[in-house]
Design a protein around this motif. Structure first.
Motif, mmCIF file in Angstrom:
data_model
loop_
_atom_site.group_PDB
_atom_site.id
_atom_site.type_symbol
_atom_site.label_atom_id
_atom_site.label_comp_id
_atom_site.label_asym_id
_atom_site.label_seq_id
_atom_site.Cartn_x
_atom_site.Cartn_y
_atom_site.Cartn_z
ATOM 1 N N LEU A 20 31.488 41.347 48.434
ATOM 2 C CA LEU A 20 32.057 41.803 47.167
ATOM 3 C C LEU A 20 31.455 43.138 46.748
ATOM 4 C CD1 LEU A 20 33.798 41.375 44.673
ATOM 5 C CD2 LEU A 20 31.955 39.960 43.719
ATOM 6 N N ALA A 21 30.136 43.261 46.856
ATOM 7 C CA ALA A 21 29.474 44.513 46.480
ATOM 8 C C ALA A 21 29.971 45.678 47.331
ATOM 9 C CB ALA A 21 27.955 44.358 46.623
ATOM 10 N N ARG A 22 30.150 45.416 48.622
ATOM 11 C CA ARG A 22 30.619 46.466 49.531
ATOM 12 C C ARG A 22 32.005 46.962 49.121
ATOM 13 N NH1 ARG A 22 29.262 43.994 53.655
ATOM 14 N NH2 ARG A 22 31.184 42.871 54.158
ATOM 15 N N GLU A 23 32.888 46.047 48.748
ATOM 16 C CA GLU A 23 34.245 46.438 48.385
ATOM 17 C C GLU A 23 34.293 47.131 47.027
ATOM 18 O OE1 GLU A 23 37.006 46.462 50.123
ATOM 19 O OE2 GLU A 23 35.964 45.675 51.879
ATOM 20 N N ILE A 24 33.466 46.703 46.097
ATOM 21 C CA ILE A 24 33.408 47.394 44.801
ATOM 22 C C ILE A 24 32.922 48.820 44.991
ATOM 23 C CG2 ILE A 24 32.205 47.486 42.574
ATOM 24 C CD1 ILE A 24 32.307 44.439 42.486
ATOM 25 N N ARG A 25 31.903 48.988 45.843
ATOM 26 C CA ARG A 25 31.367 50.331 46.070
ATOM 27 C C ARG A 25 32.397 51.245 46.744
ATOM 28 N NH1 ARG A 25 26.414 52.037 45.561
ATOM 29 N NH2 ARG A 25 25.491 49.954 45.632
ATOM 30 N N LYS A 26 33.249 50.683 47.585
ATOM 31 C CA LYS A 26 34.301 51.492 48.200
ATOM 32 C C LYS A 26 35.208 52.107 47.129
ATOM 33 C CE LYS A 26 34.857 49.088 52.652
ATOM 34 N NZ LYS A 26 35.803 48.264 53.448
ATOM 35 N N ARG A 27 35.466 51.339 46.078
ATOM 36 C CA ARG A 27 36.366 51.789 45.022
ATOM 37 C C ARG A 27 35.642 52.610 43.961
ATOM 38 N NH1 ARG A 27 37.844 47.683 47.663
ATOM 39 N NH2 ARG A 27 40.022 47.035 47.907
ATOM 40 N N ASP A 365 42.140 38.909 52.784
ATOM 41 C CA ASP A 365 41.368 40.110 52.439
ATOM 42 C C ASP A 365 40.629 39.852 51.129
ATOM 43 O OD1 ASP A 365 40.273 42.590 52.726
ATOM 44 O OD2 ASP A 365 42.089 43.710 52.273
ATOM 45 N N ALA A 366 39.835 38.783 51.137
ATOM 46 C CA ALA A 366 39.271 38.221 49.914
ATOM 47 C C ALA A 366 38.342 39.171 49.168
ATOM 48 C CB ALA A 366 38.530 36.928 50.248
ATOM 49 N N ALA A 367 37.426 39.806 49.871
ATOM 50 C CA ALA A 367 36.463 40.663 49.189
ATOM 51 C C ALA A 367 37.167 41.808 48.470
ATOM 52 C CB ALA A 367 35.435 41.197 50.180
ATOM 53 N N ALA A 368 38.172 42.388 49.119
ATOM 54 C CA ALA A 368 38.933 43.475 48.497
ATOM 55 C C ALA A 368 39.695 42.963 47.282
ATOM 56 C CB ALA A 368 39.889 44.095 49.504
ATOM 57 N N SER A 369 40.315 41.792 47.399
ATOM 58 C CA SER A 369 41.048 41.213 46.273
ATOM 59 C C SER A 369 40.123 40.902 45.111
ATOM 60 C CB SER A 369 41.776 39.936 46.719
ATOM 61 O OG SER A 369 42.714 40.210 47.736
ATOM 62 N N ALA A 370 38.948 40.356 45.433
ATOM 63 C CA ALA A 370 37.973 40.020 44.391
ATOM 64 C C ALA A 370 37.452 41.277 43.711
ATOM 65 C CB ALA A 370 36.820 39.225 44.990
ATOM 66 N N ALA A 371 37.155 42.301 44.491
ATOM 67 C CA ALA A 371 36.660 43.553 43.923
ATOM 68 C C ALA A 371 37.674 44.149 42.955
ATOM 69 C CB ALA A 371 36.346 44.544 45.038
#
Length: 380
Positions: A20-27, A365-371
């Motif tokens: 989750l942290a990785r995907e939030i940081r991408k955005r 694509d759960a982490a991206a959806s959650a982020a």
């Protein structure tokens, strides 16, 4: 800068929190994560205020034994986040700890998200009232949870399970065995006695005794045990010396997914490991023990509302993985179940086909959806 409070309390939560942290940081590249984090979350830039292992307690009696410390740690976190409010707080699993924390933070005006819905549809359904008071958004990782939660007034979004995205649909057994230095030929049984000290304390002895029985029937068998940290490895090694000092078992630091991929059959504690085993398409035998008083209370109070304890069986809606709980967690029962899988290729193929179906079902694509859900909540 976006500031995110986040707390995980065990290995599975560390994995989910890191994704989750990785995907939030991408955005949002300019983001600061702070709270309680394991090694994977820390690799993604999460600042940990204290060691995650201090929160890793499971079982009613086990929690009572450390209740004062757990409550003290929660008070410290409440104080920290109230004095320095994040834009959003995310509790990763650990509902007994995190929901109380989230409720206090939400009361202080901090938006709260909980990732991985408590199994209120299966265990202690009365908790749904507490969830309503605690969260602005629940991220559910299984599809049947979203409807249940919304029907009970909890804002929820199904995002899929990050592990289903991370673990490939097709598993490379050859590559896994090569990476672990294991032979390409011959049957391998993986033993996963849990990621908490209490689990290893209760399961190491029956798991090792099971390996002894299996080896007596199949002298060619190899056993591999992934252990999440040095403390658990040391404790497992101590039990091994006491129970079966001559038994050859390969101990591996971490790398549980590679061990699962390399194995033919898995003997595992209940928990997230059963989901990882399902996603790796390996037939499994599930065993578990808790403190006797904890087990008695659960049975007498009727707190469990589902037919299985293993998430793999709940998702498949049938007992593909035999379950041996409490007094049935014995080598004389576990060993025959393992040997049956080793000798029944047709049954194993049926199980693998069903596990593949479930895997594809959970791949969202759960982490991206959650982020994105978190960022939508804070309008960032």
């Amino acid at each position: 800068m976006l500031r995110v409070g986040i707390v995980a309390n065990e290995v599975s939560g560390d994995i989910l929190g890191a994704a989750l942290a990785r995907e939030i940081r991408k955005r949002v590249p300019e983001v600061h994560f702070v709270g309680v984090a394991g090694p994977r979350m820390q690799e993604e830039g999460c600042e940990s205020l204290f060691a995650m292992e201090r929160l890793s307690v499971m079982g009613l009696m086990e929690v009572l034994g450390q209740l004062r410390e757990l409550l003290g740690l929660r008070r410290e976190l409440v104080r920290y986040f109230v004095e320095s409010p994040p834009d959003v707080f995310i509790g990763v699993d650990a509902p007994d700890f995190n929901l109380g924390l989230e409720r206090r933070l939400r009361g202080a005006g901090i938006r709260t998200v909980h990732m991985v819905s408590p199994t209120v549809w299966a265990w202690r359904p009365g908790r749904v009232k507490s969830i309503r008071r605690s969260v602005d958004l629940m991220l559910s990782v299984f599809p049947f949870e979203e409807t249940f939660l919304r029907e009970h007034g909890v804002p929820a979004r199904y995002v899929g399970h990050p592990l289903a995205d991370e673990i490939p649909v097709e598993i490379d057994r050859t590559g896994a065995r090569r990476a672990l230095g294991l032979p390409q030929h011959g049957a391998i049984v993986a033993l996963l006695p849990g990621s908490r000290m209490g689990e290893v304390e209760r399961l190491a002895e029956p798991f090792i005794a099971t390996a002894v029985r299996c080896r007596a029937a199949r002298p060619d068998l190899r056993f591999v045990v992934p252990l999440v940290n040095a403390r658990l490895r040391e404790r497992f090694s101590q039990v091994l010396k006491q129970v079966a000092p001559d038994l050859l078992i390969t101990l591996v630091d971490g790398r549980s997914r590679e061990v699962l991929a390399a194995a033919d059959v898995v003997l595992t504690a209940s928990g997230t490991a059963t989901l990882e085993t399902l996603l790796t398409k390996r037939p499994m035998v599930v065993a578990y023990r808790v403190h006797p008083i904890s087990y008695h209370l659960v049975k007498q109070l009727g707190l469990v509302k589902v037919p299985y304890i293993a998430m793999a069986n709940l998702l498949a809606e049938k007992e593909l993985a035999p379950e041996f709980i409490q007094d049935r967690c014995r080598a004389d029962l576990l060993a025959p179940a393992i040997l049956t899988f080793l000798d029944d290729a047709e049954r194993v193929a049926e199980i693998q086909a069903e596990y593949r179906r479930v895997h594809l079902w959970l791949r969202q694509d759960a982490a991206a959806s959650a982020a994105q859900a978190v960022l939508d909540l804070v309008a960032y």
